[in-house]
Write a protein that holds these residues in place. Sequence first.
Motif, PDB file in Angstrom:
ATOM      1  N   LEU A  80       0.826  -1.217   0.000  1.00  0.00           N
ATOM      2  CA  LEU A  80       0.000   0.000   0.000  1.00  0.00           C
ATOM      3  C   LEU A  80       0.860   1.267   0.000  1.00  0.00           C
ATOM      4  O   LEU A  80       0.390   2.334  -0.401  1.00  0.00           O
ATOM      5  CB  LEU A  80      -0.931   0.007   1.214  1.00  0.00           C
ATOM      6  N   ASN A  81       2.097   1.152   0.474  1.00  0.00           N
ATOM      7  CA  ASN A  81       3.040   2.281   0.465  1.00  0.00           C
ATOM      8  C   ASN A  81       2.438   3.545   1.078  1.00  0.00           C
ATOM      9  O   ASN A  81       2.531   4.649   0.528  1.00  0.00           O
ATOM     10  CB  ASN A  81       3.503   2.577  -0.970  1.00  0.00           C
ATOM     11  N   LEU A  82       1.834   3.405   2.231  1.00  0.00           N
ATOM     12  CA  LEU A  82       1.118   4.526   2.828  1.00  0.00           C
ATOM     13  C   LEU A  82       2.042   5.674   3.231  1.00  0.00           C
ATOM     14  O   LEU A  82       1.634   6.836   3.225  1.00  0.00           O
ATOM     15  CB  LEU A  82       0.321   4.049   4.042  1.00  0.00           C
ATOM     16  N   ARG A  83       3.282   5.378   3.536  1.00  0.00           N
ATOM     17  CA  ARG A  83       4.214   6.441   3.935  1.00  0.00           C
ATOM     18  C   ARG A  83       4.553   7.379   2.775  1.00  0.00           C
ATOM     19  O   ARG A  83       5.063   8.484   2.998  1.00  0.00           O
ATOM     20  CB  ARG A  83       5.499   5.830   4.491  1.00  0.00           C
ATOM     21  N   ASP A  84       4.279   6.947   1.557  1.00  0.00           N
ATOM     22  CA  ASP A  84       4.564   7.783   0.386  1.00  0.00           C
ATOM     23  C   ASP A  84       3.418   8.731   0.058  1.00  0.00           C
ATOM     24  O   ASP A  84       3.518   9.518  -0.877  1.00  0.00           O
ATOM     25  CB  ASP A  84       4.834   6.903  -0.844  1.00  0.00           C
ATOM     26  N   LYS A  85       2.336   8.669   0.809  1.00  0.00           N
ATOM     27  CA  LYS A  85       1.146   9.459   0.507  1.00  0.00           C
ATOM     28  C   LYS A  85       1.058  10.691   1.406  1.00  0.00           C
ATOM     29  O   LYS A  85       1.425  10.665   2.571  1.00  0.00           O
ATOM     30  CB  LYS A  85      -0.122   8.615   0.700  1.00  0.00           C
ATOM     31  N   ALA A 116       0.450  17.788   8.319  1.00  0.00           N
ATOM     32  CA  ALA A 116       0.163  18.095   9.727  1.00  0.00           C
ATOM     33  C   ALA A 116       0.364  16.876  10.629  1.00  0.00           C
ATOM     34  O   ALA A 116       0.230  16.989  11.850  1.00  0.00           O
ATOM     35  CB  ALA A 116      -1.269  18.598   9.862  1.00  0.00           C
ATOM     36  N   ASN A 117       0.676  15.722  10.036  1.00  0.00           N
ATOM     37  CA  ASN A 117       0.821  14.459  10.765  1.00  0.00           C
ATOM     38  C   ASN A 117      -0.391  14.224  11.676  1.00  0.00           C
ATOM     39  O   ASN A 117      -0.265  13.921  12.871  1.00  0.00           O
ATOM     40  CB  ASN A 117       2.111  14.445  11.587  1.00  0.00           C
ATOM     41  N   PHE A 143       1.981   2.656  10.323  1.00  0.00           N
ATOM     42  CA  PHE A 143       2.358   2.457   8.918  1.00  0.00           C
ATOM     43  C   PHE A 143       2.382   3.750   8.114  1.00  0.00           C
ATOM     44  O   PHE A 143       2.713   3.745   6.933  1.00  0.00           O
ATOM     45  CB  PHE A 143       1.394   1.469   8.261  1.00  0.00           C
ATOM     46  N   VAL A 144       2.039   4.875   8.771  1.00  0.00           N
ATOM     47  CA  VAL A 144       2.060   6.154   8.054  1.00  0.00           C
ATOM     48  C   VAL A 144       3.007   7.160   8.675  1.00  0.00           C
ATOM     49  O   VAL A 144       3.400   8.132   8.038  1.00  0.00           O
ATOM     50  CB  VAL A 144       0.642   6.773   7.962  1.00  0.00           C
ATOM     51  N   SER A 145       3.406   6.941   9.933  1.00  0.00           N
ATOM     52  CA  SER A 145       4.215   7.931  10.633  1.00  0.00           C
ATOM     53  C   SER A 145       5.153   7.248  11.616  1.00  0.00           C
ATOM     54  O   SER A 145       4.859   6.163  12.133  1.00  0.00           O
ATOM     55  CB  SER A 145       3.303   8.906  11.380  1.00  0.00           C
ATOM     56  N   ASN A 146       6.271   7.906  11.891  1.00  0.00           N
ATOM     57  CA  ASN A 146       7.235   7.369  12.839  1.00  0.00           C
ATOM     58  C   ASN A 146       6.895   7.704  14.289  1.00  0.00           C
ATOM     59  O   ASN A 146       7.556   7.241  15.211  1.00  0.00           O
ATOM     60  CB  ASN A 146       8.638   7.902  12.518  1.00  0.00           C
ATOM     61  N   GLY A 147       5.885   8.513  14.480  1.00  0.00           N
ATOM     62  CA  GLY A 147       5.501   8.860  15.851  1.00  0.00           C
ATOM     63  C   GLY A 147       4.914  10.247  15.934  1.00  0.00           C
ATOM     64  O   GLY A 147       4.909  11.013  14.959  1.00  0.00           O
ATOM     65  N   ASP A 148       4.378  10.564  17.115  1.00  0.00           N
ATOM     66  CA  ASP A 148       3.794  11.874  17.407  1.00  0.00           C
ATOM     67  C   ASP A 148       2.610  12.214  16.511  1.00  0.00           C
ATOM     68  O   ASP A 148       2.266  13.387  16.332  1.00  0.00           O
ATOM     69  CB  ASP A 148       4.848  12.989  17.279  1.00  0.00           C
ATOM     70  N   VAL A 149       1.985  11.210  15.934  1.00  0.00           N
ATOM     71  CA  VAL A 149       0.817  11.461  15.094  1.00  0.00           C
ATOM     72  C   VAL A 149      -0.370  11.794  15.998  1.00  0.00           C
ATOM     73  O   VAL A 149      -0.534  11.217  17.080  1.00  0.00           O
ATOM     74  CB  VAL A 149       0.505  10.239  14.199  1.00  0.00           C
TER      75      VAL A 149
END
Length: 226
Positions: A80-85, A116-117, A143-149
């Motif tokens: 899904l490559n969600l981090r690229d979106k 805006a994460n 799967f979309v952020s490394n943290g602090d979302v």
Amino acid sequence: MGNTSVDDKILSYEDVVLRRSDLDILNGPNFLNDRVIEFYLSFLSTVHSSPTISLIPPSIAFWISNCPDTEYLKDFMKPLNLRDKDLLIFPVNDNTNVELAEGGLHWSLLVYYKEANTFVHHDSFMGVNKWSAKDLFKAVSPFVSNGDVSYKECTDTPQQKNGYDCGVFLLAIARVICEWFSAGGMKNRDELWLTNVKETVPDLVNHLREEILGLIKRLMSEGVSK
């Protein structure tokens, strides 16, 4: 000979197969099913074809939220490559039974905006889906952020006036957010799309069923099979 069934296939569009019974759903005061939701989200994906936007089909959003095997989910999420979106749109359904196809009684919308994460949940019926939305948020956020979302409930989401239009509100809000993003919405980081939704959705939902029905009939007449 010549008789038609309510389940006759009428249109193939992207990965969605619509059937004659789906037209009846759109014609009447009915709860929208997964197929109609997925069809219109797929259509929005073709209209807003940026590689940085992803509108997730209901079945995938449901599985992300309810998958019992975390290791399997990791493998499932990779393509899904969600981090690229930059913008992710997830339909939320309150069904929690993985063995029950097209279950649930309510639709809402969860949106992730990378700039805006932040995840924002839009619910057109007094926030009744907030726990289902939070379950999806907890499952998908790694799967979309490394943290602090962050996560927020949009309390200004326009509200439905009946018990069956939640899916129409979901699709209207998704459309307004896609239009906001395509028009350069990233410049409005603080306000995001919230004013656009509040001002535009109430009128849009009044004719969106008819608009989707007309779209399907037009694609049928053109012999579209994508």
